[in-house]
Design a protein around this motif. Structure first.
Motif, PDB file in Angstrom:
ATOM      1  N   CYS A   6      87.413  53.746  42.161  1.00  0.00           N
ATOM      2  CA  CYS A   6      86.623  53.547  40.939  1.00  0.00           C
ATOM      3  C   CYS A   6      85.855  52.241  41.074  1.00  0.00           C
ATOM      4  O   CYS A   6      86.459  51.178  41.249  1.00  0.00           O
ATOM      5  CB  CYS A   6      87.533  53.441  39.719  1.00  0.00           C
ATOM      6  SG  CYS A   6      88.547  54.909  39.494  1.00  0.00           S
ATOM      7  N   ILE A   7      84.546  52.333  41.036  1.00  0.00           N
ATOM      8  CA  ILE A   7      83.763  51.101  41.121  1.00  0.00           C
ATOM      9  C   ILE A   7      82.852  51.011  39.897  1.00  0.00           C
ATOM     10  O   ILE A   7      82.464  52.011  39.311  1.00  0.00           O
ATOM     11  CB  ILE A   7      82.911  51.011  42.410  1.00  0.00           C
ATOM     12  CG1 ILE A   7      81.848  52.112  42.445  1.00  0.00           C
ATOM     13  CG2 ILE A   7      83.789  51.042  43.641  1.00  0.00           C
ATOM     14  CD1 ILE A   7      80.849  51.920  43.576  1.00  0.00           C
ATOM     15  N   ASN A  35      81.110  45.389  41.088  1.00  0.00           N
ATOM     16  CA  ASN A  35      82.141  44.472  40.600  1.00  0.00           C
ATOM     17  C   ASN A  35      82.916  43.918  41.806  1.00  0.00           C
ATOM     18  O   ASN A  35      83.511  44.680  42.563  1.00  0.00           O
ATOM     19  CB  ASN A  35      83.074  45.234  39.651  1.00  0.00           C
ATOM     20  CG  ASN A  35      84.241  44.378  39.191  1.00  0.00           C
ATOM     21  OD1 ASN A  35      84.067  43.195  38.922  1.00  0.00           O
ATOM     22  ND2 ASN A  35      85.414  44.990  39.132  1.00  0.00           N
ATOM     23  N   ASP A  38      86.213  45.249  42.931  1.00  0.00           N
ATOM     24  CA  ASP A  38      86.285  46.638  43.388  1.00  0.00           C
ATOM     25  C   ASP A  38      86.072  46.759  44.894  1.00  0.00           C
ATOM     26  O   ASP A  38      86.441  47.773  45.506  1.00  0.00           O
ATOM     27  CB  ASP A  38      85.257  47.501  42.647  1.00  0.00           C
ATOM     28  CG  ASP A  38      85.511  47.516  41.147  1.00  0.00           C
ATOM     29  OD1 ASP A  38      86.592  47.053  40.731  1.00  0.00           O
ATOM     30  OD2 ASP A  38      84.625  47.969  40.405  1.00  0.00           O
ATOM     31  N   MET A  61      81.356  55.425  36.237  1.00  0.00           N
ATOM     32  CA  MET A  61      80.774  55.868  34.985  1.00  0.00           C
ATOM     33  C   MET A  61      79.771  54.801  34.582  1.00  0.00           C
ATOM     34  O   MET A  61      80.132  53.618  34.519  1.00  0.00           O
ATOM     35  CB  MET A  61      81.841  55.995  33.891  1.00  0.00           C
ATOM     36  CG  MET A  61      81.266  56.404  32.550  1.00  0.00           C
ATOM     37  SD  MET A  61      82.451  56.181  31.210  1.00  0.00           S
ATOM     38  CE  MET A  61      82.154  54.456  30.805  1.00  0.00           C
ATOM     39  N   ALA A 119      91.563  51.148  42.172  1.00  0.00           N
ATOM     40  CA  ALA A 119      90.684  50.459  41.226  1.00  0.00           C
ATOM     41  C   ALA A 119      90.752  48.976  41.531  1.00  0.00           C
ATOM     42  O   ALA A 119      91.664  48.507  42.222  1.00  0.00           O
ATOM     43  CB  ALA A 119      91.115  50.722  39.791  1.00  0.00           C
ATOM     44  N   GLY A 120      89.782  48.245  40.999  1.00  0.00           N
ATOM     45  CA  GLY A 120      89.817  46.794  41.142  1.00  0.00           C
ATOM     46  C   GLY A 120      90.836  46.222  40.173  1.00  0.00           C
ATOM     47  O   GLY A 120      91.319  46.909  39.275  1.00  0.00           O
ATOM     48  N   GLN A 122      90.268  43.930  37.955  1.00  0.00           N
ATOM     49  CA  GLN A 122      89.578  43.855  36.673  1.00  0.00           C
ATOM     50  C   GLN A 122      88.092  43.809  36.946  1.00  0.00           C
ATOM     51  O   GLN A 122      87.677  43.656  38.084  1.00  0.00           O
ATOM     52  CB  GLN A 122      90.000  42.609  35.896  1.00  0.00           C
ATOM     53  CG  GLN A 122      89.621  41.307  36.560  1.00  0.00           C
ATOM     54  CD  GLN A 122      90.428  40.143  36.022  1.00  0.00           C
ATOM     55  OE1 GLN A 122      91.648  40.155  36.028  1.00  0.00           O
ATOM     56  NE2 GLN A 122      89.747  39.132  35.558  1.00  0.00           N
ATOM     57  N   THR A 123      87.291  43.955  35.883  1.00  0.00           N
ATOM     58  CA  THR A 123      85.846  43.819  36.056  1.00  0.00           C
ATOM     59  C   THR A 123      85.444  42.413  35.636  1.00  0.00           C
ATOM     60  O   THR A 123      86.168  41.756  34.895  1.00  0.00           O
ATOM     61  CB  THR A 123      85.087  44.832  35.195  1.00  0.00           C
ATOM     62  OG1 THR A 123      85.564  44.755  33.852  1.00  0.00           O
ATOM     63  CG2 THR A 123      85.287  46.235  35.720  1.00  0.00           C
ATOM     64  N   THR A 128      89.256  43.321  31.566  1.00  0.00           N
ATOM     65  CA  THR A 128      90.453  43.668  30.812  1.00  0.00           C
ATOM     66  C   THR A 128      91.621  44.082  31.687  1.00  0.00           C
ATOM     67  O   THR A 128      92.766  43.992  31.265  1.00  0.00           O
ATOM     68  CB  THR A 128      90.189  44.863  29.878  1.00  0.00           C
ATOM     69  OG1 THR A 128      90.103  46.055  30.653  1.00  0.00           O
ATOM     70  CG2 THR A 128      88.913  44.656  29.104  1.00  0.00           C
ATOM     71  N   ALA A 129      91.343  44.573  32.906  1.00  0.00           N
ATOM     72  CA  ALA A 129      92.386  45.100  33.784  1.00  0.00           C
ATOM     73  C   ALA A 129      93.122  46.279  33.151  1.00  0.00           C
ATOM     74  O   ALA A 129      94.279  46.522  33.434  1.00  0.00           O
ATOM     75  CB  ALA A 129      93.376  44.004  34.178  1.00  0.00           C
ATOM     76  N   GLN A 130      92.484  46.995  32.242  1.00  0.00           N
ATOM     77  CA  GLN A 130      93.149  48.073  31.524  1.00  0.00           C
ATOM     78  C   GLN A 130      92.762  49.460  32.021  1.00  0.00           C
ATOM     79  O   GLN A 130      93.498  50.415  31.804  1.00  0.00           O
ATOM     80  CB  GLN A 130      92.786  47.998  30.033  1.00  0.00           C
ATOM     81  CG  GLN A 130      93.608  46.975  29.290  1.00  0.00           C
ATOM     82  CD  GLN A 130      92.983  46.517  28.001  1.00  0.00           C
ATOM     83  OE1 GLN A 130      93.203  45.384  27.602  1.00  0.00           O
ATOM     84  NE2 GLN A 130      92.212  47.357  27.351  1.00  0.00           N
ATOM     85  N   VAL A 131      91.601  49.567  32.625  1.00  0.00           N
ATOM     86  CA  VAL A 131      91.112  50.896  32.980  1.00  0.00           C
ATOM     87  C   VAL A 131      92.011  51.536  34.045  1.00  0.00           C
ATOM     88  O   VAL A 131      92.318  52.725  33.968  1.00  0.00           O
ATOM     89  CB  VAL A 131      89.635  50.835  33.430  1.00  0.00           C
ATOM     90  CG1 VAL A 131      89.195  52.152  34.035  1.00  0.00           C
ATOM     91  CG2 VAL A 131      88.751  50.485  32.229  1.00  0.00           C
TER      92      VAL A 131
HETATM   93  N1  LIG Z   1      82.661  52.295  34.172  1.00  0.00           N
HETATM   94  C1  LIG Z   1      83.522  52.293  35.202  1.00  0.00           C
HETATM   95  N2  LIG Z   1      83.333  53.131  36.252  1.00  0.00           N
HETATM   96  C2  LIG Z   1      84.203  53.151  37.307  1.00  0.00           C
HETATM   97  N3  LIG Z   1      85.271  52.361  37.393  1.00  0.00           N
HETATM   98  C3  LIG Z   1      85.517  51.491  36.375  1.00  0.00           C
HETATM   99  C4  LIG Z   1      84.665  51.414  35.235  1.00  0.00           C
HETATM  100  N4  LIG Z   1      85.162  50.465  34.404  1.00  0.00           N
HETATM  101  C5  LIG Z   1      86.279  49.982  35.005  1.00  0.00           C
HETATM  102  N5  LIG Z   1      86.492  50.603  36.194  1.00  0.00           N
HETATM  103  C6  LIG Z   1      87.600  50.361  37.154  1.00  0.00           C
HETATM  104  O1  LIG Z   1      88.689  49.777  36.475  1.00  0.00           O
HETATM  105  C7  LIG Z   1      88.957  48.465  36.976  1.00  0.00           C
HETATM  106  C8  LIG Z   1      89.400  47.557  35.837  1.00  0.00           C
HETATM  107  O2  LIG Z   1      88.351  47.406  34.895  1.00  0.00           O
HETATM  108  P1  LIG Z   1      88.511  46.646  33.507  1.00  0.00           P
HETATM  109  O3  LIG Z   1      89.633  47.293  32.764  1.00  0.00           O
HETATM  110  O4  LIG Z   1      87.190  46.793  32.811  1.00  0.00           O
HETATM  111  O5  LIG Z   1      88.819  45.192  33.820  1.00  0.00           O
HETATM  112  C9  LIG Z   1      87.678  48.060  37.682  1.00  0.00           C
HETATM  113  O6  LIG Z   1      87.934  47.097  38.681  1.00  0.00           O
HETATM  114  C10 LIG Z   1      87.179  49.393  38.239  1.00  0.00           C
HETATM  115  O7  LIG Z   1      87.857  49.725  39.428  1.00  0.00           O
END
Ligand SMILES: Nc1ncnc2c1ncn2[C@@H]1O[C@H](COP(=O)(O)O)[C@@H](O)[C@H]1O
Ligand SMILES: Cc1cc2nc3c(=O)[nH]c(=O)nc-3n(C[C@H](O)[C@H](O)[C@H](O)COP(=O)(O)OP(=O)(O)OC[C@H]3O[C@@H](n4cnc5c(N)ncnc54)[C@H](O)[C@@H]3O)c2cc1C
Lengths: 279, 370
Positions: A6-7, A35, A38, A61, A119-120, A122-123, A128-131
């Motif tokens: 997931c990027i 990101n 990622d 996405m 997945a990474g 966080q972004t 948030t590190a929640q996805v």
């Molecule tokens: N819109 C997105 N499309 C694809 N991967 C995502 C997206 N948003 C977040 N991720 C993945 O979820 C991780 C954590 O994202 P976040 O929760 O926004 O910090 C990221 O490092 C990505 O790997």
């Protein structure tokens, strides 16, 4: 092995500016990047493929322009790229984002079973590190966050052992595939994309899926409508009541100024003087 | 998916929660009452962030006129009970507990299941967790399972009285703005907060709290993930920034990795820790665990000396809890002077070594006098 990474395409944070009057982020003209967190996920997936064979799919996405991030990932060596884009995705918070992405991953899994979703950590924009955990829950993948390294991978036995960063140490965890891994920064470094790779990536096909293409039936769970959190206000921080007390060192060299600075600090807080004397 | 492990519990992909659709707070969600703080118990010790959150939770609960509770999951070796007594000393009226040998070391599945069971049985309106590696892993999984809102890394919590909801403030993308996020129509309202963002409450004498226990009702065989080992960090390798009393920080104004030595030397003389702004981590001048700020460590020292740091919002929110902040910057207009308590307009490359020798002389003098 089929790995899905997931990027997310994010604005290059170093160059972002805030409008001084309206307090809104000025995105126009700001370059975008993958990101940075990622890239550790992508590199780890590529290493798994190099070692065990199989394919690496990248999925994002985002708006149509996020295709650029996917092409970059293809240049690094990903085999297949999917852009999930639909007006109803706009305004998704992390719950809605993981809902949409999990449908995309299920659709990919229908083509070839998925062994590891990466997945990474966080972004840099959502931060948030929640996805990652959200996707793991929705797809019932064994969840491995903050992974520093994959210690052992045995595709035949569907087994994986990883080092996971914890408070005050590292947990060595063993689990089964399929799993979801979020990679910690610094765990590897992304390979070099050659000119040839970039030309190949420029011509490669990027699959585009709308909500309907991805089999999303419940549109109320996407985008703003599917997001339990709402941003109530955005504002600039207030300066402290009083500004910093400037210690006047005009005309003094550093050597003469330093004792004055220390006097001012110790005068400000008697506990500080005690602490230093005790330490 | 190949060989999907049998889930201990259908995850969020299962039947849509009715709460996931409506914008009105549905009748059954009005039953959610009280403020809960997840008490992070690992290897017999509670992470201090849990007490910090009880201090903050106390204020929220008092504003709402509801109970404050700690929620504790752990092994059945007495450590949960001990943590419960401590929770009362830090302000909890009640504790919700789950004791099971399966919960001895943190694993996502049983902890997610355990916390979800407790939340569904006793319905808190607010659930706070520390933004540690454990707290973030758990919060993301629980919020998805419960299909509710979660706000990460909040720097300020308040109650919006008009809606009686939690208003969580955090820095937003862009470098100089904050945003306030609310979960209006879903319960519980979840938030994670980093260690040291909230101040440590005083311990008080407290009678034993009301204890409510639930059973995990899982078998070890159901849990796919096994903990093979825990490798503790070697003490000398780890930065103790978050809980240090004196911190010296450096920023891009230092000009080069080599000049960063000046920051380390001052920290050493003061018996403190050193750290820096995020760009220094990105440039490889300092390791990631030395980063100060929203995406690094939050610090609350008695003294923070910031040299060559401009004071961007992400840096600011990580340092505002310091008692005294001395900023050393050549630019009188740098935003750091908006939140530092003291400032000196000077070249850090000259001021840092001058401070190092002046402090050394002072401290030697004090030692001789004593
Ligand atoms: N819109 C997105 N499309 C694809 N991967 C995502 C997206 N948003 C977040 N991720 C993945 O979820 C991780 C954590 O994202 P976040 O929760 O926004 O910090 C990221 O490092 C990505 O790997
Ligand atoms: C999502 C996100 C998260 C972030 N998280 C963090 C975080 O956790 N922590 C963090 O720190 N940043 C974080 N940042 C980055 C932050 O926005 C700033 O870019 C960063 O803090 C700036 O670092 P700096 O002050 O060292 O550099 P600069 O902003 O370049 O400031 C350098 C300062 O040094 C001064 N200076 C120059 N020469 C001298 C000299 N000889 N002597 C004294 N002063 C001198 C200059 O006047 C200037 O004020 C984040 C950004 C984003 C987008």
């Amino acid at each position: 092995m089929h790995c899905v990474v997931c990027i997310k395409q994010v604005p290059d944070s170093a160059q972002i500016r805030v409008h001084p009057v309206t307090n809104t982020i000025m995105r126009q003209g700001v370059p975008t990047i993958i990101n940075p967190y990622d890239l550790y996920a992508l590199e780890e997936a590529l290493r798994v493929r190099d070692a065990f064979g199989g394919t690496v799919s990248v999925i994002t996405m985002g708006p149509p322009m996020a295709e650029a991030a996917l092409r970059k990932a293809l240049a690094f060596g990903a085999d297949r790229a999917v852009l999930m884009t639909d007006r109803i995705f706009a305004g998704s918070d992390t719950l809605a984002t993981s809902y949409v992405l999990s449908h995309g991953i299920m659709r990919l899994a229908a083509e070839a079973p998925v062994d590891i979703v990466f997945a990474g950590k966080q972004t840099i924009d959502g931060d948030t590190a929640q996805v990652g955990p959200g996707i793991a829950r929705r797809l019932n993948l064994n969840q491995l966050t903050y992974v520093e390294k994959i210690d052992r991978l045995d595709p035949a036995a569907d087994e994986i052992v990883v080092h996971r960063r914890a408070e005050g140490g590292v947990h060595v965890l063993k689990t089964e595939l399929p799993c979801l891994i979020t990679m910690l920064e610094g765990s590897n470094s992304i390979r070099f994309a050659s000119m040839d790779d970039m030309f190949r990536a420029a011509r490669a096909e990027v699959t585009v899926w709308s909500a309907a293409d991805a089999g999303i039936e419940d549109q109320t769970r996407c985008g703003l409508r599917g997001s339990p959190t709402v941003v109530r206000k955005v504002f600039a921080p207030k300066p402290r009541q009083e500004k910093a007390k400037l210690i006047d060192t005009a005309g003094l060299g550093a050597a003469e100024a330093a004792p004055k600075v220390i006097d001012a600090l110790l005068a400000a807080d008697s506990k500080l003087a005690d602490h230093l004397a005790a330490g | 998916m190949s060989a999907a492990p049998t889930p201990p519990r259908p995850a969020g992909k299962g039947p849509a929660k009715p709460a996931g659709r409506s914008r009105e707070l549905p009748e059954h969600l009005k039953a959610y009452k009280g403020v809960w703080v997840f008490i992070e118990l690992e290897r017999g010790r509670v992470h201090p962030v849990s007490w910090e959150l009880l201090g903050e939770g106390r204020k929220l609960a008092d504003t709402l006129g509801v109970e404050l509770a700690g929620v504790i999951l752990g092994p059945d070796d007495g450590s949960v009970g001990a943590a419960g007594a401590d929770a009362a000393a830090y302000g909890a009226d009640a504790v919700y507990t789950m004791e099971d040998p399966i919960l001895a070391a943190y694993r996502t599945d049983p902890f997610t299941r355990g916390l979800t069971v407790l939340v569904e049985a006793h319905k808190p309106e607010i659930l706070l967790l520390g933004a540690t590696t454990l707290g973030r892993d758990l919060a993301g999984a629980v919020a998805t399972t419960l299909a509710t809102g979660l706000t990460a890394d909040c720097t300020e919590l308040a109650i919006d009285m008009e809606t009686r909801t939690l208003a969580s403030t955090r820095p937003t993308f862009g470098g100089s703005l904050l945003c306030t996020i609310q979960t209006l129509h879903f319960r519980p309202q979840m938030a994670t907060i980093r260690p040291r963002v909230m101040s440590m409450p005083d311990r008080r004498d407290a009678s034993l709290p009301r204890v409510v226990s639930e059973a995990l009702a899982m078998e070890e065989e159901q849990i796919v993930t096994k903990v093979l080992d825990f490798i503790p960090d070697r003490d000398q390798d780890t930065a103790h920034l978050a809980y240090a009393d004196i911190v010296v920080g450096g920023g891009l104004g230092l000009g080069s990795a080599d000049n960063f030595r000046l920051v380390r030397e001052l920290a050493e003389v003061l018996g403190g820790e050193y750290g820096g702004s995020r760009p220094l981590v990105q440039k490889g001048w300092i390791p990631a665990d030395r980063q100060i700020g929203q995406t690094g460590r939050t610090i609350r020292p008695k003294l923070y000396i910031a040299a060559g740091i401009s004071g961007a919002i992400q840096h600011r929110v990580g340092t505002e809890g310091a008692d005294v902040i001395l900023a050393i910057n050549t630019d009188a207009n740098a935003p750091i002077f908006d939140f530092a308590t003291h400032g000196v307009i000077a070249d850090a490359l000259e001021m840092l070594p001058a401070l190092t020798s002046a402090f050394r002389r002072r401290l030697d003098g004090a030692a001789r006098a004593a």
